[in-house]
Design a protein around this motif. Structure first.
Motif, PDB file in Angstrom:
ATOM      1  N   ALA A  60       0.825  -1.204   0.000  1.00  0.00           N
ATOM      2  CA  ALA A  60       0.000   0.000   0.000  1.00  0.00           C
ATOM      3  C   ALA A  60       0.862   1.258   0.000  1.00  0.00           C
ATOM      4  CB  ALA A  60      -0.940  -0.003   1.204  1.00  0.00           C
ATOM      5  N   PHE A  61       1.914   1.272   0.838  1.00  0.00           N
ATOM      6  CA  PHE A  61       2.803   2.439   0.891  1.00  0.00           C
ATOM      7  C   PHE A  61       3.642   2.560  -0.380  1.00  0.00           C
ATOM      8  CE2 PHE A  61       2.357   2.537   5.635  1.00  0.00           C
ATOM      9  CZ  PHE A  61       2.022   3.875   5.750  1.00  0.00           C
ATOM     10  N   ILE A  62       4.197   1.437  -0.848  1.00  0.00           N
ATOM     11  CA  ILE A  62       5.028   1.481  -2.048  1.00  0.00           C
ATOM     12  C   ILE A  62       4.217   1.942  -3.251  1.00  0.00           C
ATOM     13  CG2 ILE A  62       6.325   0.083  -3.700  1.00  0.00           C
ATOM     14  CD1 ILE A  62       7.918   0.501  -1.203  1.00  0.00           C
ATOM     15  N   ASP A  63       3.020   1.396  -3.418  1.00  0.00           N
ATOM     16  CA  ASP A  63       2.173   1.781  -4.551  1.00  0.00           C
ATOM     17  C   ASP A  63       1.808   3.264  -4.487  1.00  0.00           C
ATOM     18  OD1 ASP A  63       2.267  -0.803  -5.450  1.00  0.00           O
ATOM     19  OD2 ASP A  63       0.255  -1.353  -4.740  1.00  0.00           O
ATOM     20  N   ALA A  64       1.482   3.743  -3.278  1.00  0.00           N
ATOM     21  CA  ALA A  64       1.126   5.159  -3.118  1.00  0.00           C
ATOM     22  C   ALA A  64       2.319   6.051  -3.433  1.00  0.00           C
ATOM     23  CB  ALA A  64       0.625   5.420  -1.699  1.00  0.00           C
ATOM     24  N   ALA A  65       3.512   5.626  -3.011  1.00  0.00           N
ATOM     25  CA  ALA A  65       4.713   6.416  -3.278  1.00  0.00           C
ATOM     26  C   ALA A  65       5.008   6.481  -4.771  1.00  0.00           C
ATOM     27  CB  ALA A  65       5.901   5.823  -2.527  1.00  0.00           C
ATOM     28  N   LEU A  66       4.888   5.357  -5.461  1.00  0.00           N
ATOM     29  CA  LEU A  66       5.135   5.336  -6.907  1.00  0.00           C
ATOM     30  C   LEU A  66       4.107   6.184  -7.646  1.00  0.00           C
ATOM     31  CD1 LEU A  66       6.030   1.557  -7.382  1.00  0.00           C
ATOM     32  CD2 LEU A  66       7.604   3.495  -7.323  1.00  0.00           C
ATOM     33  N   ASP A  67       2.848   6.100  -7.220  1.00  0.00           N
ATOM     34  CA  ASP A  67       1.802   6.909  -7.851  1.00  0.00           C
ATOM     35  C   ASP A  67       2.044   8.399  -7.632  1.00  0.00           C
ATOM     36  OD1 ASP A  67       0.514   4.652  -8.752  1.00  0.00           O
ATOM     37  OD2 ASP A  67      -0.982   4.618  -7.138  1.00  0.00           O
ATOM     38  N   ILE A  73      13.435   1.484  -6.512  1.00  0.00           N
ATOM     39  CA  ILE A  73      14.822   1.029  -6.433  1.00  0.00           C
ATOM     40  C   ILE A  73      14.848  -0.484  -6.268  1.00  0.00           C
ATOM     41  CG2 ILE A  73      16.985   1.141  -5.146  1.00  0.00           C
ATOM     42  CD1 ILE A  73      16.269   3.961  -4.312  1.00  0.00           C
ATOM     43  N   LYS A  74      14.129  -0.979  -5.261  1.00  0.00           N
ATOM     44  CA  LYS A  74      13.964  -2.415  -5.048  1.00  0.00           C
ATOM     45  C   LYS A  74      12.473  -2.710  -4.955  1.00  0.00           C
ATOM     46  CE  LYS A  74      18.147  -3.980  -2.616  1.00  0.00           C
ATOM     47  NZ  LYS A  74      18.633  -4.607  -1.356  1.00  0.00           N
ATOM     48  N   PRO A  75      11.896  -3.382  -5.926  1.00  0.00           N
ATOM     49  CA  PRO A  75      10.473  -3.725  -5.848  1.00  0.00           C
ATOM     50  C   PRO A  75      10.191  -4.556  -4.592  1.00  0.00           C
ATOM     51  CG  PRO A  75      11.330  -4.126  -8.052  1.00  0.00           C
ATOM     52  CD  PRO A  75      12.510  -3.845  -7.189  1.00  0.00           C
ATOM     53  N   ALA A  76       9.009  -4.388  -4.035  1.00  0.00           N
ATOM     54  CA  ALA A  76       8.631  -5.142  -2.843  1.00  0.00           C
ATOM     55  C   ALA A  76       8.685  -6.634  -3.120  1.00  0.00           C
ATOM     56  CB  ALA A  76       7.233  -4.745  -2.390  1.00  0.00           C
ATOM     57  N   TYR A  83       9.472  -9.088   4.309  1.00  0.00           N
ATOM     58  CA  TYR A  83       8.956  -8.566   3.039  1.00  0.00           C
ATOM     59  C   TYR A  83       9.180  -7.068   3.030  1.00  0.00           C
ATOM     60  CZ  TYR A  83       5.588  -7.816  -0.789  1.00  0.00           C
ATOM     61  OH  TYR A  83       4.988  -7.475  -1.979  1.00  0.00           O
ATOM     62  N   GLY A  84       9.672  -6.545   1.898  1.00  0.00           N
ATOM     63  CA  GLY A  84       9.886  -5.109   1.851  1.00  0.00           C
ATOM     64  C   GLY A  84      10.328  -4.629   0.476  1.00  0.00           C
ATOM     65  N   GLY A  85      10.369  -3.318   0.322  1.00  0.00           N
ATOM     66  CA  GLY A  85      10.786  -2.692  -0.921  1.00  0.00           C
ATOM     67  C   GLY A  85      11.357  -1.312  -0.639  1.00  0.00           C
ATOM     68  N   THR A  86      12.045  -0.740  -1.637  1.00  0.00           N
ATOM     69  CA  THR A  86      12.715   0.547  -1.474  1.00  0.00           C
ATOM     70  C   THR A  86      12.380   1.466  -2.643  1.00  0.00           C
ATOM     71  OG1 THR A  86      14.558  -0.596  -0.394  1.00  0.00           O
ATOM     72  CG2 THR A  86      14.930   1.660  -1.060  1.00  0.00           C
ATOM     73  N   VAL A  87      12.126   2.732  -2.327  1.00  0.00           N
ATOM     74  CA  VAL A  87      11.868   3.741  -3.351  1.00  0.00           C
ATOM     75  C   VAL A  87      12.672   4.989  -3.041  1.00  0.00           C
ATOM     76  CG1 VAL A  87       9.518   2.893  -3.777  1.00  0.00           C
ATOM     77  CG2 VAL A  87       9.884   4.749  -2.126  1.00  0.00           C
ATOM     78  N   ILE A  94      15.840   8.283   0.196  1.00  0.00           N
ATOM     79  CA  ILE A  94      15.564   6.863  -0.017  1.00  0.00           C
ATOM     80  C   ILE A  94      14.705   6.349   1.139  1.00  0.00           C
ATOM     81  CG2 ILE A  94      16.582   4.556  -0.143  1.00  0.00           C
ATOM     82  CD1 ILE A  94      19.039   5.888  -1.440  1.00  0.00           C
ATOM     83  N   TRP A  95      13.596   5.704   0.785  1.00  0.00           N
ATOM     84  CA  TRP A  95      12.665   5.161   1.765  1.00  0.00           C
ATOM     85  C   TRP A  95      12.540   3.652   1.596  1.00  0.00           C
ATOM     86  CZ3 TRP A  95       9.945   7.641   5.661  1.00  0.00           C
ATOM     87  CH2 TRP A  95      10.047   9.043   5.672  1.00  0.00           C
ATOM     88  N   LYS A  96      12.652   2.927   2.696  1.00  0.00           N
ATOM     89  CA  LYS A  96      12.411   1.494   2.709  1.00  0.00           C
ATOM     90  C   LYS A  96      11.151   1.225   3.525  1.00  0.00           C
ATOM     91  CE  LYS A  96      14.628  -2.917   3.902  1.00  0.00           C
ATOM     92  NZ  LYS A  96      15.893  -3.547   4.402  1.00  0.00           N
ATOM     93  N   VAL A  97      10.271   0.407   2.990  1.00  0.00           N
ATOM     94  CA  VAL A  97       9.063  -0.006   3.722  1.00  0.00           C
ATOM     95  C   VAL A  97       9.148  -1.515   3.896  1.00  0.00           C
ATOM     96  CG1 VAL A  97       6.560   0.082   3.835  1.00  0.00           C
ATOM     97  CG2 VAL A  97       7.798   1.845   2.558  1.00  0.00           C
TER      98      VAL A  97
END
Length: 208
Positions: A60-67, A73-76, A83-87, A94-97
């Motif tokens: 939810a956070f990664i998708d909102a950030a990309l939108d 940077i690293k897909p979830a 489980y995690g991803g980086t944008v 740089i944010w990691k969730v």
């Protein structure tokens, strides 16, 4: 005792940064923004992390950030630790969730448990001593590799990682020059740590 009261991220385009954070993360007064054109390039030596309860919240956070304009940077994805991803946000931060859980236990939501500031430092042991001398209590320590400080009264946790290791974890090159574009707000006196990260009393930060 030193504690983190807020984090201020510096951005060249303040309006764009404000729109991004309001739309993507909704962090309110815990993460502040300040206009700055201080020269900076490459890795700024730190990352911000949101720890969440389940994989659905990561997505939810990664998708909102990309939108909202972030760059992946690293897909979830799943890993041995969870489980995690980086944008990378439009301002360059740089944010990691991430979550330690591998399965959802409820509906996905943009809700987080903690905000963690990870500083990439040249000498983890030396910087650990620096912060311990300023009243921070160590919660976890893995030699010269990683240090996590005990939560303070503020909303943000602090951890130290070797600069190269942090860049590798984020998925970027460790090379970078110029400003960190980061100011750490504290209830203690202002100071600068051995790696050039600036801490300012919250009254000074709020007045800028």
């Amino acid at each position: 005792m030193t504690s983190i009261e807020s984090i201020t991220l510096e951005a060249s385009d303040l309006d764009a940064a404000d729109r991004f954070y309001a739309t993507a993360f909704g962090l309110g007064s815990q993460v502040l923004l300040r206009a700055s054109d201080a020269p900076t390039s490459g890795f700024r030596g730190f990352t911000m992390s949101l720890t969440v309860a389940q994989p659905g919240n990561v997505n939810a956070f990664i998708d909102a950030a990309l939108d909202a304009g972030a760059t992946a940077i690293k897909p979830a994805a799943k890993s041995f630790w969870g489980y995690g991803g980086t944008v990378q946000a439009p301002d360059g931060t740089i944010w990691k969730v991430a979550t330690s859980k591998k399965k959802d236990t409820g509906p996905a939501a943009r809700e987080y448990d903690d905000i963690v500031l990870l500083l990439g430092v040249a000498d983890v042991a030396a910087t650990k001593r620096f912060y311990v001398d300023r009243g921070l209590a160590v919660a976890k320590s893995y030699g010269r590799k990683y240090v996590e400080f005990a939560p303070s009264s503020g909303p943000v946790k602090l951890a130290l990682y070797g600069r190269k290791a942090l860049a590798k974890d984020a998925g970027v090159s460790p090379d970078g020059t110029g400003s960190h574009r980061l100011v750490i707000g504290t209830d203690a006196q202002s100071f600068t740590d051995p790696d050039g990260f600036a801490w300012e009393t919250t009254s000074e930060t709020a007045s800028l």
